[in-house]
Design an enzyme around this catalytic site. Sequence first.
Site, PDB file in Angstrom:
ATOM      1  N   GLU A 196      22.895  28.229  62.407  1.00 39.90           N
ATOM      2  CA  GLU A 196      23.492  27.070  62.568  1.00 39.90           C
ATOM      3  C   GLU A 196      25.101  27.041  62.748  1.00 39.90           C
ATOM      4  O   GLU A 196      25.492  26.991  61.698  1.00 39.90           O
ATOM      5  CB  GLU A 196      23.123  25.876  61.600  1.00 39.90           C
ATOM      6  CG  GLU A 196      21.442  25.636  61.425  1.00 39.90           C
ATOM      7  CD  GLU A 196      20.875  25.297  62.711  1.00 39.90           C
ATOM      8  OE1 GLU A 196      21.587  24.665  63.737  1.00 39.90           O
ATOM      9  OE2 GLU A 196      19.613  25.215  62.692  1.00 39.90           O
ATOM     10  N   CYS A 206      30.359  20.459  62.087  1.00 45.39           N
ATOM     11  CA  CYS A 206      29.961  21.439  63.156  1.00 45.39           C
ATOM     12  C   CYS A 206      29.662  20.680  64.376  1.00 45.39           C
ATOM     13  O   CYS A 206      29.653  21.182  65.428  1.00 45.39           O
ATOM     14  CB  CYS A 206      28.850  22.257  62.666  1.00 45.39           C
ATOM     15  SG  CYS A 206      27.400  21.323  62.453  1.00 45.39           S
TER      16      CYS A 206
END
Length: 472
Positions: free
Chosen positions: A218, A252
Site C-alpha cells: 500500500e 497516502c
Amino acid sequence: MNMPVEVKQTLTDLLQIQRDAFQANPAPSYAERVSQLQSLKQGLIKHQHNLTQALRQDYGHRSIDDSMISDIMPCINNINYSLKHLKKWMKPSRRHTGLLLAPAQISVQYQPVGVVGIIVPWNFPVMLAIGPLITAIAAGNRAMLKLSEFTPSTNKALIAMLAEVFEQQTVAVVEGEADVAAAFSALPFDHLLFTGSTTVGKHVMRAAADNLTPVTLELGGKSPVIIADDIDLETAVERLIYGKCLNAGQICVAPDYVLLPKGKTAGFIAAYKAKFNKMYGQVADNDDYGAIINQRQFDRIHAVLQDAKDKGAHIEPASEEQKTSSYRKLPTQLISGVNDDMLVMQEEIFGPLLPIVEYDTLEQAISYVNQRPRPLALYIMSFNDATQQQILAQTHSGGVCINDAVFHVAADDAPFGGIGPSGMGHYHGKEGFLTMSHAKTILRRGKLNTGKIVHPPYGNSLQQMLMKFFVR
C-alpha cells in the site's frame, strides 16, 4: 548498518513461536476468530483515550477528533463489518465441474496462510496497524507487527493494548529503526503487508522475493484532483479541502495536486482560503489542525516549498498568520505557476502543499494524469455524468472519489489498494479476507471413476469421440 545477531535471532524466534502455534491450530474456528475480534474491539474502546493522547504526543499536536475519526473509529467499524460477514466468507464455495470432469464436485476452501507480517507507517499508526491485523485475524492467521520508529508513544500504547488482548504466539509486536524493518521484511512470512513510500516498498518487495513471500504493498504517489468546468469552485473546494487538511495532508490518498480549467486559478485560491479560514482560521493555536510529525519532515516540506519558489512558482498561504516552526504547523500552501522541474511536481508531497495546474480541455487534463505514474487515488469534481464516465474510462488509479476526497478508504465493503507504482494487492472487506487466505481447490469424486477414460493406451474410439466433442 549491521543487524545485531541477538536482534535477528529474536525476530526469528518470534516467527518460530507463531509458526509452531499455527501448526498446532492451522484452522481456527469461526468462534475462535469471533472471540479474538470482539476482544480486540473491546481493547480499542478501553484504550481509546490512551491511544489518542499518545498520537497527540508523538505529533507535538494532533486533533483528538481527527484521531478518533481516522484511527479509532475505522478500526471498530472494520471489526463490526467483519463480524457480520465472517461466517459467509469462511464458507467453502461450490464451483461448476463442466462436462469434462463430471461426475465430480468442486469446491474452494479458504484456509489461513499462516503468519502474516505487517509493517506499519507513522502517519496513521493505529489504523494502519489494527486494520490489517483485523483482516489477518478474520482470515485465521497469526500476525507480527513492525511499528514505526517515529511514533514511540503510540507504540507504547498499542503494545499495552495488544498485550491485554493477545498472547505473543497470536500477535507479536516489534519496534526498531530501519535496520530492524529491513530484517523484518526479510523474514519468511506467509504473507507480508507494507504501507509506506514507493521507494521503501521496492526494498520490501526485493527482500520478500528471496523467500517467495507474497506481498501486499500500500504505497501512494501523486493523487490528482480533476476539477471540471461544470462545477462551481466553492463546491469543488468544499469537497476536497478536508482530504487535504486531515492530518495536515500526511495521508497516502491526500489530494496531491489540482487540475483546473484555464483561468480559474485566482478563483480557486480565493475559494480555498475562504473555506480554510471558516474551518480553521489561524492554525498555530488551533486544536483542530494537526502538526507535521517531526522536524525532519517539516524541513523536507519547507525544502520542497522553497524549491518551487526559487524556480518561479507563486505561493499563497491559505492562512495569513505569521508562521513559526516551533509548532511544526503549516496551513495549506497553494502553489501556482508550477512546472515539472520543481520537486513539488516530481514526488509525493505528503504534507500541506497543493500545486495547481491549469488545463485547456478535459482531454488535456486526462493526458496529464496518464503521462505520470498511476496514483493511489483520483478525485473527480463534476456533476456531469458524461464527464465522470470519460475520466473513469480513460484513467487508471487505485481508487476514485467523485465529488469527495479520501472517504473511499472508509468503505468497509470495498477493496482498497493501488496499481503499479502506487501499490499492489488489496485489503479491506472480503478482498482482504481473500488476500490473507489460501483459496484451495478441492475436486471430489465418488465411486464412479470417469477419469480412466483418458488413460493410455490412447486412440480408442471413445477417446477420439471425446476429442471431437471438446475440441471444437
